[in-house]
Design a protein around this motif. Structure first.
Motif, mmCIF file in Angstrom:
data_model
loop_
_atom_site.group_PDB
_atom_site.id
_atom_site.type_symbol
_atom_site.label_atom_id
_atom_site.label_comp_id
_atom_site.label_asym_id
_atom_site.label_seq_id
_atom_site.Cartn_x
_atom_site.Cartn_y
_atom_site.Cartn_z
ATOM 1 N N TYR B 147 -54.222 13.554 10.123
ATOM 2 C CA TYR B 147 -53.053 13.751 9.272
ATOM 3 C C TYR B 147 -53.234 14.987 8.389
ATOM 4 N N PHE B 148 -54.355 15.025 7.680
ATOM 5 C CA PHE B 148 -54.514 16.098 6.706
ATOM 6 C C PHE B 148 -54.732 17.457 7.368
ATOM 7 N N GLN B 149 -55.536 17.492 8.422
ATOM 8 C CA GLN B 149 -55.788 18.782 9.067
ATOM 9 C C GLN B 149 -54.506 19.332 9.696
ATOM 10 N N SER B 150 -53.699 18.450 10.300
ATOM 11 C CA SER B 150 -52.487 18.949 10.952
ATOM 12 C C SER B 150 -51.420 19.334 9.932
ATOM 13 N N HIS B 151 -51.611 18.913 8.681
ATOM 14 C CA HIS B 151 -50.676 19.309 7.628
ATOM 15 C C HIS B 151 -51.247 20.415 6.736
ATOM 16 N N GLY B 152 -52.275 21.084 7.217
ATOM 17 C CA GLY B 152 -52.767 22.268 6.513
ATOM 18 C C GLY B 152 -53.672 22.014 5.328
ATOM 19 N N TYR B 153 -54.210 20.808 5.204
ATOM 20 C CA TYR B 153 -55.141 20.527 4.108
ATOM 21 C C TYR B 153 -56.547 20.999 4.485
ATOM 22 N N VAL B 154 -57.300 21.394 3.484
ATOM 23 C CA VAL B 154 -58.709 21.733 3.671
ATOM 24 C C VAL B 154 -59.551 20.529 3.242
ATOM 25 N N TYR B 155 -60.480 20.152 4.110
ATOM 26 C CA TYR B 155 -61.393 19.027 3.850
ATOM 27 C C TYR B 155 -62.537 19.543 2.974
ATOM 28 N N VAL B 156 -62.703 18.970 1.801
ATOM 29 C CA VAL B 156 -63.718 19.444 0.865
ATOM 30 C C VAL B 156 -64.792 18.377 0.667
ATOM 31 N N HIS B 157 -66.036 18.777 0.850
ATOM 32 C CA HIS B 157 -67.152 17.879 0.567
ATOM 33 C C HIS B 157 -67.551 18.032 -0.894
ATOM 34 N N CYS B 252 -47.258 20.372 -6.906
ATOM 35 C CA CYS B 252 -46.766 19.086 -6.417
ATOM 36 C C CYS B 252 -46.578 18.149 -7.600
ATOM 37 N N ASP B 253 -45.355 17.632 -7.779
ATOM 38 C CA ASP B 253 -45.140 16.663 -8.852
ATOM 39 C C ASP B 253 -45.258 15.247 -8.308
ATOM 40 N N ILE B 254 -45.035 14.281 -9.160
ATOM 41 C CA ILE B 254 -45.289 12.897 -8.767
ATOM 42 C C ILE B 254 -44.338 12.422 -7.663
ATOM 43 N N ASN B 255 -43.134 12.990 -7.611
ATOM 44 C CA ASN B 255 -42.193 12.569 -6.562
ATOM 45 C C ASN B 255 -42.629 13.062 -5.187
ATOM 46 N N LYS B 256 -43.055 14.316 -5.151
ATOM 47 C CA LYS B 256 -43.553 14.862 -3.887
ATOM 48 C C LYS B 256 -44.828 14.118 -3.481
ATOM 49 N N LEU B 257 -45.612 13.732 -4.498
ATOM 50 C CA LEU B 257 -46.845 12.986 -4.207
ATOM 51 C C LEU B 257 -46.533 11.677 -3.474
ATOM 52 N N MET B 258 -45.493 10.997 -3.942
ATOM 53 C CA MET B 258 -45.127 9.733 -3.284
ATOM 54 C C MET B 258 -44.659 9.985 -1.851
ATOM 55 N N ASP B 259 -43.934 11.084 -1.643
ATOM 56 C CA ASP B 259 -43.537 11.433 -0.265
ATOM 57 C C ASP B 259 -44.767 11.552 0.627
ATOM 58 N N ILE B 260 -45.794 12.241 0.102
ATOM 59 C CA ILE B 260 -47.013 12.465 0.887
ATOM 60 C C ILE B 260 -47.731 11.154 1.159
ATOM 61 N N GLU B 261 -47.871 10.318 0.126
ATOM 62 C CA GLU B 261 -48.565 9.034 0.310
ATOM 63 C C GLU B 261 -47.870 8.197 1.389
ATOM 64 N N GLU B 262 -46.547 8.179 1.317
ATOM 65 C CA GLU B 262 -45.779 7.364 2.269
ATOM 66 C C GLU B 262 -45.931 7.908 3.693
ATOM 67 N N GLU B 263 -45.799 9.217 3.813
ATOM 68 C CA GLU B 263 -45.907 9.834 5.141
ATOM 69 C C GLU B 263 -47.299 9.627 5.730
ATOM 70 N N MET B 264 -48.329 9.802 4.880
ATOM 71 C CA MET B 264 -49.704 9.639 5.353
ATOM 72 C C MET B 264 -49.969 8.216 5.826
ATOM 73 N N LEU B 265 -49.554 7.239 5.021
ATOM 74 C CA LEU B 265 -49.833 5.846 5.381
ATOM 75 C C LEU B 265 -49.140 5.474 6.690
ATOM 76 N N LYS B 266 -47.893 5.913 6.850
ATOM 77 C CA LYS B 266 -47.174 5.618 8.092
ATOM 78 C C LYS B 266 -47.854 6.283 9.285
ATOM 79 N N PHE B 267 -48.345 7.498 9.078
ATOM 80 C CA PHE B 267 -49.061 8.205 10.151
ATOM 81 C C PHE B 267 -50.297 7.412 10.577
ATOM 82 N N ILE B 268 -51.069 6.953 9.594
ATOM 83 C CA ILE B 268 -52.303 6.217 9.909
ATOM 84 C C ILE B 268 -51.975 4.921 10.650
#
Lengths: 460, 460
Positions: B147-157, B252-268
């Motif tokens: 989900y995160f890699q295909s949406h352009g996120y960088v994985y940080v250790h 990213c504000d809290i509304n966009k954050l909820m969009d992301i959480e919802e989209e991510m969970l559905k993807f998983i």
């Protein structure tokens, strides 16, 4: 149309003369009397884009005062660039300042030393170099997951907290919830039964033992997680916290293990070559000349396989005054690794190591002198992976444990895996940072870990 | 033709009447006078396969003596099965014993209690239940990376070792290389300057602070790694070591954050529904009836968004004798969470929490009473994610730090991120085990962690 710069680069041909909105940071800013140029980057890809604005904008004065490092929202038209080195640029319609940045911002558009940038580890990913390094780190991590998942491996989260002390506790961090200024004492010793787990606990240096248990259920597993060593050592290659990949494969001997290591490494290198061309070009130009050629060659080469014995023969025949004398009974030194990879002009698997310098769980060969261990040496980065066939015979394993004085009680469960349908199996470990050093050409492990931990150094 | 069982299931239609070789373990063994049946599984997929052998084989006697749990190599012909519940079976030509298993092997083909299986954590993935749980764990982990890699996120250790103590050190494990039976003392206190990092160090409970630094460079980042808490708490939902995902997004504000959480969970959830149908069917049948329906419904629902204030209104209006009285100023209790997700018959985002019960780095709303925090409550599993818009204003952040008495010195670098092009940003944390409990229906966190660590329990 709000876009990430990455999306724009993927489809800019369809966006000419359209208005887009970008959000990101000012990397550089050159102002002239009637026109200004902003190097803009939003971090979603290596390349930035040039924003051009002129005094036809009513906010011209305000925009021309924007500082380097500031966060902005820009609305503008995507147009063909007159410059040959960029496919497009943005003609600004408006810029909103989202977050200012003072003029003493440490990351200026000039060359900073890597030593200085370590002191601002929270800001260094804003630079081209570190921006590229940590994107490659993310992409390489994904390559590893894709390789193993697409080959039917199960990803196992082995525990970091352990009471097993088989590597020697002096190499492991102790963890405690006790108040160190008021420790409970029993018989003149710290009463560890009062600690959270009721006994001494450590953070671990390996997931291998637990990985083996899961390989006996899933056939093929891998781990990928953080690992700890207490070494009080300030070298370019040592850190106290780093990430490791530890695959473990049932019904797999040392030869099949080498096939897997070779296939995996080529997969990762190909993946990064494909996904990070701009980053690798940058490294090739500014960090390690010839990097891309080195990586391309690796992908197309067949790795050499040679025994430790034959390596020593080669080292002994050559007319070099070694600092460390090559010996059939000893480890090989950095200088030897270096020579051997040059000698074969590529990656080399060295197998069948003297058993006295290797770990207790490795399978002893029929000669009773060597073990079925294998190290992969690669040009420039030295030992990249270390693996072995594991001793699958319960009695022989116990013999080695007794021989080497390993404390058996905490690993009893591990030994018992041999009793319950245990079988031939092998595994290896790859230090993730070692891989990154190889992939980027960056030499110091402190520069491939976002916030490195080394002796006396745990800032941020 | 050596194959994994997974490969065979993917192409058995092309393999009829061909000889194949499989390597794996005997799950069950039923012998008759002239024929025998072995339930065979190699761990590469949920389903096993039936091996059929008869007394035309010269090794018939030896084969019929093979023990449950043993590792074998079988060569046989893939044939249509007479049984309706299996698409094919293997007519044995030969079986080689690779590793024996005694008759007192703890994993017998019968129902074991989960409590018993925790005591043989190294063997429990050999069972259908745990085999399925830990495969889903692996697949869900990959879903998160995809989900995160295909949406352009960088994985940080982000680092696990930290000297930052902003959660309160009583919640964090101290780590040390000092000899606890012989600590260096200075002014009647342990002289921590003698420790490896020259000061007190902990293993961390969050990567958020470091994640924020990287979000200011890459716009969108995520972490996924182990996390530690010292809670001395023996409940179904507490463990001292677990894995967390912590995304952080700039602009990213809290509304966009909820969009992301919802989209991510559905993807998983979609990803696991697609990749693990057999595992989920098993859970649906034996662990949580209606699981697949629950998950399918989630994917197709629109998550409710409601403020904490309005939740309390709903709780107060209903005629229930709450154990904990709902209040505008307090956290909501498990019983409230349960009611609210039932009330809305699906996942619920609860926003705008009273600031006094939330963390110092959250953005205070204009009412000066609440913060822009959001918890996602899901039916059956309670709070699955917790996130917030972060305070991006340096002065306001400092005000909160002073108000709450947080030690500023070690997080100075973090606060300063606001000065250097800081911008509106948000992030959330998701406990990976909480997700797995939701995905599998298994209720106890000890059953979704390969080797769980809980108070007084750090075996293996």
């Amino acid at each position: 149309m709000l876009k990430d710069l990455k999306e724009v680069y993927e489809s800019y041909n369809e966006l000419f003369d359209q208005d887009i909105t970008l959000q990101g940071w000012i990397r550089n800013h050159r102002k002239q009397k009637e026109i200004g140029f902003i190097d803009f980057n939003d971090g979603t890809c290596f390349k930035g884009v040039q924003l051009v604005y002129d005094n036809s904008l009513k906010d011209f004065e305000d925009i021309s005062k924007l500082h380097i490092g500031s966060a902005i929202t820009v609305v503008g038209t995507l147009i063909k660039s007159l410059r040959e080195d960029q496919a497009f640029e943005i003609k600004v319609k408006s810029i909103t300042l989202e977050g200012d940045c003072p003029e003493d911002y440490p990351i200026q558009p000039k060359r900073h030393t890597r030593e200085f940038l370590r002191e601002v580890a929270h800001l260094r990913p804003h630079t081209n170099l570190f921006g590229a390094i940590f994107r490659v780190r993310s992409v390489a991590a994904m390559a590893i997951h894709e390789y193993f998942q697409s080959h039917g491996y199960v990803y196992v989260h082995t525990p970091l907290i352990t009471t097993t002390d088989c590597e020697g506790s002096d190499q492991m961090f102790k963890i405690t919830t006790l108040n160190m200024n008021n420790l409970p004492i029993l018989d003149n010793k710290v009463d560890m039964s009062k600690d959270l787990f009721g006994k001494k606990a450590y953070v671990t240096g390996t997931g291998q033992l637990h990985g083996e248990a899961y390989a006996m259920a899933y056939k093929k597993i891998y781990t990928f997680g953080p690992t700890f060593r207490t070494e009080n050592s300030n070298t370019k290659t040592h850190a106290n916290e780093f990430w490791m990949i530890e695959p473990e494969i049932a019904f797999c001997d040392i030869n099949k293990l080498m096939d897997i290591e070779e296939e995996m490494l080529k997969f990762i290198v190909n993946y990064v070559l494909e996904k990070c061309p701009n980053e690798l070009e940058f490294f090739d130009k500014f960090v390690e000349n010839g990097l891309i050629e080195k990586l391309t060659k690796l992908v197309n080469s067949k790795f050499v396989r040679i025994t430790h014995h034959d390596v020593v023969d080669i080292l002994n025949k050559v007319d070099i005054n070694w600092e460390f004398e090559p010996s059939y009974e000893s480890d090989i030194a950095k200088e030897h690794e270096h020579y051997i990879t040059k000698y074969f002009n590529g990656p080399v698997f060295i197998t069948d190591w003297p058993k006295d310098i290797k770990a207790w769980y490795m399978k002893v060969n029929d000669d009773l002198k060597t073990v079925a261990a294998v190290d992969l040496e690669v040009p420039g980065a030295g030992e990249l992976m270390g693996g072995s066939q594991r001793e699958e015979n319960y009695d022989k394993l116990l013999e080695r444990i007794n021989e080497l004085g390993v404390d058996k009680e905490p690993i009893d469960w591990f030994c018992n895996l041999r009793k319950f349908g245990g079988c031939i199996h092998s595994g290896f470990g790859m230090g993730f940072e070692r891989l990154l050093i190889y992939l980027t050409g960056v030499e110091n492990i402190r520069d491939v870990i976002p916030f490195p931990r080394t002796p006396k150094n745990c800032d941020f």
